[in-house]
Design a protein around this motif. Structure first.
Motif, PDB file in Angstrom:
ATOM      1  N   VAL A 164      27.438  24.877  48.968  1.00  0.00           N
ATOM      2  CA  VAL A 164      27.411  26.108  49.256  1.00  0.00           C
ATOM      3  C   VAL A 164      27.620  26.863  47.866  1.00  0.00           C
ATOM      4  N   VAL A 165      26.809  27.666  47.610  1.00  0.00           N
ATOM      5  CA  VAL A 165      26.746  28.537  46.246  1.00  0.00           C
ATOM      6  C   VAL A 165      26.689  30.208  46.596  1.00  0.00           C
ATOM      7  N   LEU A 166      27.354  30.726  45.776  1.00  0.00           N
ATOM      8  CA  LEU A 166      27.468  32.153  45.989  1.00  0.00           C
ATOM      9  C   LEU A 166      26.514  32.951  45.071  1.00  0.00           C
ATOM     10  N   HIS A 167      25.497  33.623  45.251  1.00  0.00           N
ATOM     11  CA  HIS A 167      24.389  34.613  44.353  1.00  0.00           C
ATOM     12  C   HIS A 167      24.471  35.803  44.670  1.00  0.00           C
ATOM     13  N   ASP A 168      25.341  36.554  43.907  1.00  0.00           N
ATOM     14  CA  ASP A 168      25.473  37.897  44.144  1.00  0.00           C
ATOM     15  C   ASP A 168      25.240  38.730  42.786  1.00  0.00           C
ATOM     16  N   THR A 169      23.875  38.661  42.396  1.00  0.00           N
ATOM     17  CA  THR A 169      23.544  39.553  41.234  1.00  0.00           C
ATOM     18  C   THR A 169      22.440  40.441  41.203  1.00  0.00           C
ATOM     19  N   ALA A 170      22.042  40.696  42.477  1.00  0.00           N
ATOM     20  CA  ALA A 170      21.200  41.904  42.915  1.00  0.00           C
ATOM     21  C   ALA A 170      21.795  43.394  42.488  1.00  0.00           C
ATOM     22  N   PRO A 171      20.763  44.231  41.989  1.00  0.00           N
ATOM     23  CA  PRO A 171      21.142  45.453  41.953  1.00  0.00           C
ATOM     24  C   PRO A 171      21.472  46.136  43.476  1.00  0.00           C
ATOM     25  N   THR A 172      22.490  46.880  43.709  1.00  0.00           N
ATOM     26  CA  THR A 172      22.611  47.601  44.702  1.00  0.00           C
ATOM     27  C   THR A 172      21.671  48.880  45.040  1.00  0.00           C
ATOM     28  N   ASP A 173      21.138  49.390  43.716  1.00  0.00           N
ATOM     29  CA  ASP A 173      20.303  50.545  43.926  1.00  0.00           C
ATOM     30  C   ASP A 173      18.708  50.210  43.995  1.00  0.00           C
ATOM     31  N   ARG A 174      18.000  50.942  45.185  1.00  0.00           N
ATOM     32  CA  ARG A 174      16.753  50.319  45.461  1.00  0.00           C
ATOM     33  C   ARG A 174      15.709  50.973  44.357  1.00  0.00           C
ATOM     34  N   THR A 175      15.941  51.853  43.392  1.00  0.00           N
ATOM     35  CA  THR A 175      15.171  52.277  42.402  1.00  0.00           C
ATOM     36  C   THR A 175      15.231  50.764  41.329  1.00  0.00           C
ATOM     37  N   ALA A 176      16.594  50.551  41.062  1.00  0.00           N
ATOM     38  CA  ALA A 176      16.667  49.271  40.261  1.00  0.00           C
ATOM     39  C   ALA A 176      15.900  48.018  40.873  1.00  0.00           C
TER      40      ALA A 176
ATOM     41  N   THR B 151      13.629  47.725  42.741  1.00  0.00           N
ATOM     42  CA  THR B 151      12.061  48.333  42.313  1.00  0.00           C
ATOM     43  C   THR B 151      11.453  47.838  41.148  1.00  0.00           C
ATOM     44  N   ALA B 152      12.192  48.232  39.902  1.00  0.00           N
ATOM     45  CA  ALA B 152      11.835  48.052  38.695  1.00  0.00           C
ATOM     46  C   ALA B 152      12.071  46.490  38.454  1.00  0.00           C
ATOM     47  N   GLN B 153      12.962  45.772  38.834  1.00  0.00           N
ATOM     48  CA  GLN B 153      12.985  44.494  38.809  1.00  0.00           C
ATOM     49  C   GLN B 153      12.011  43.862  39.435  1.00  0.00           C
ATOM     50  N   THR B 154      11.556  44.185  40.698  1.00  0.00           N
ATOM     51  CA  THR B 154      10.340  43.640  41.356  1.00  0.00           C
ATOM     52  C   THR B 154       9.099  43.855  40.437  1.00  0.00           C
ATOM     53  N   ASP B 155       8.835  44.952  40.029  1.00  0.00           N
ATOM     54  CA  ASP B 155       7.777  45.286  39.170  1.00  0.00           C
ATOM     55  C   ASP B 155       7.659  44.362  37.815  1.00  0.00           C
ATOM     56  N   ALA B 156       8.802  44.199  37.404  1.00  0.00           N
ATOM     57  CA  ALA B 156       8.950  42.943  36.194  1.00  0.00           C
ATOM     58  C   ALA B 156       8.747  41.716  36.490  1.00  0.00           C
ATOM     59  N   VAL B 157       8.896  41.282  37.827  1.00  0.00           N
ATOM     60  CA  VAL B 157       8.609  39.836  38.481  1.00  0.00           C
ATOM     61  C   VAL B 157       7.019  39.908  38.398  1.00  0.00           C
ATOM     62  N   LEU B 158       6.688  40.996  38.942  1.00  0.00           N
ATOM     63  CA  LEU B 158       5.053  40.884  39.161  1.00  0.00           C
ATOM     64  C   LEU B 158       4.224  40.730  37.948  1.00  0.00           C
ATOM     65  N   ALA B 159       4.626  41.576  37.049  1.00  0.00           N
ATOM     66  CA  ALA B 159       4.148  41.643  35.625  1.00  0.00           C
ATOM     67  C   ALA B 159       4.374  40.382  34.906  1.00  0.00           C
ATOM     68  N   ALA B 160       5.402  39.650  35.199  1.00  0.00           N
ATOM     69  CA  ALA B 160       5.567  37.924  34.558  1.00  0.00           C
ATOM     70  C   ALA B 160       4.620  37.212  35.326  1.00  0.00           C
ATOM     71  N   ILE B 161       4.436  37.267  36.557  1.00  0.00           N
ATOM     72  CA  ILE B 161       3.528  36.346  37.255  1.00  0.00           C
ATOM     73  C   ILE B 161       2.088  36.682  36.747  1.00  0.00           C
ATOM     74  N   ASN B 162       1.667  38.005  36.446  1.00  0.00           N
ATOM     75  CA  ASN B 162       0.221  38.264  36.093  1.00  0.00           C
ATOM     76  C   ASN B 162      -0.064  37.670  34.842  1.00  0.00           C
ATOM     77  N   ARG B 163       1.381  37.507  33.840  1.00  0.00           N
ATOM     78  CA  ARG B 163       1.011  36.953  32.652  1.00  0.00           C
ATOM     79  C   ARG B 163       1.084  35.644  32.676  1.00  0.00           C
ATOM     80  N   ARG B 164       1.225  35.021  33.742  1.00  0.00           N
ATOM     81  CA  ARG B 164       1.526  33.514  34.052  1.00  0.00           C
ATOM     82  C   ARG B 164       2.965  33.276  33.295  1.00  0.00           C
ATOM     83  N   ASP B 165       3.723  34.124  33.160  1.00  0.00           N
ATOM     84  CA  ASP B 165       5.037  33.733  32.545  1.00  0.00           C
ATOM     85  C   ASP B 165       5.827  33.386  33.670  1.00  0.00           C
TER      86      ASP B 165
END
Length: 316
Positions: free
Chosen positions: A125-137, A139-153
């Protein structure tokens, strides 16, 4: 909001494929921000006061999960490893003795659980509590994930996905009763025939058939429930404090939805119920029925979310 939710759904659908779901950062470990990724906004003070800490919540989940572990199944896996160690030492007698113990425990499991396919042998049982609390943040992190996937990174995408978590991850390892005892008997036969390498390979293959079941308990949903309970307790005595707790609950529900723990329709329904409770309190009206329905609906949503399972094999 629909665009935001669609973007999040696209990202989280890739979670398992990229291998980010089962593993991740250990408790207390914060991922480094790669170059070019926007920094998350400083977390707002939205955690409900007087609630359980994330570590307390993790400990509660661990105690509950440990209660499901079968000690005979644990012994089966332990004795399998003992047999492998003995084979590596060329100690045939010790290897056979370990396999006899493992087979005996496996037979007990089969006798006691004839209709059960999987028996829990260990839990993490592991705790992961690193997500931003702000929806704007988020969204920015989500966009960065999609950009990384598009680059196959994909390596970067995994790191970024790991930082979009606010959950208690429960990983249970299970012995498959239909196949594991067969492998033990085959390994013993090979040992008796002097085919030590084949016996060891059979045992290693058996260990890879252990079934891993992951499920996550969303921390924002726990915090929302705690905040709503606190608001109800205070609703007849301290209206301002009760309203503050409801504001916390709304923020936590929004975070849960943005992170993919809560479906859009359920999130909208729950936040509407929070607003209805706020309106009743503002008008100094009795909100008991509104609170009862809100807590019941949130409980159902939380149970559905935490019951979602993802399976994999120990061997990948």
């Amino acid at each position: 909001m629909k665009t935001l939710m669609h973007r999040h759904a696209s990202v989280f659908a890739l979670l398992v494929a990229l291998g980010a779901a089962p593993g991740g950062l250990a408790y207390g470990q914060t991922p480094a921000r790669p170059a070019g990724v926007p920094a998350a906004q400083a977390p707002q003070n939205t955690a409900a006061p007087t609630t359980r800490s994330p570590e307390q919540q993790r400990q509660e989940a661990e105690r509950s999960a440990q209660g499901q572990v079968n000690q005979d199944a644990t012994a089966v896996i332990s004795e399998t490893r003992n047999a492998l160690d003995a084979i590596a030492r060329k100690d045939k007698a010790a290897a056979i003795a370990a396999l006899e113990r493992a087979t005996g425990k496996a037979n007990i499991l089969l006798a006691r659980n004839p209709l059960t396919a999987l028996i829990p042998e260990s839990v993490e049982v592991v705790l992961h509590d690193t997500a931003p609390t702000d929806r704007t943040a988020i969204t920015a992190q989500t966009d960065a994930v999609l950009a990384a996937i598009n680059r196959r990174d994909y390596a970067l995408a995994r790191v970024l996905l790991d930082s979009l978590r606010s959950e208690i991850r429960i990983r249970t390892s299970n012995v498959p009763l239909a196949t594991y005892p067969v492998a033990l008997r085959e390994a013993a036969r090979l040992l008796e025939a002097g085919q030590n390498d084949d016996a060891a390979e059979t045992l290693r293959a058996a260990l890879t058939t252990v079934v891993i079941i992951d499920r996550a308990i969303a921390l924002p949903l726990i915090r929302a429930a705690d905040a709503i309970a606190a608001a109800q307790d205070l609703s007849g005595k301290q209206k301002a404090e009760a309203l503050r707790h409801l504001a916390v609950a709304r923020t936590q529900l929004e975070q849960a939805q943005a992170l993919g723990y809560l479906a859009a329709d359920k999130g909208a329904s729950l936040t509407a119920q929070v607003a209805a409770a706020e309106a009743l309190l503002q008008r100094n009206q009795n909100a008991s029925a509104a609170f009862a329905k809100l807590r019941a609906d949130l409980g159902t949503a939380s149970d559905e979310q935490s019951a979602t399972q993802r399976r994999s094999r120990a061997g990948g």
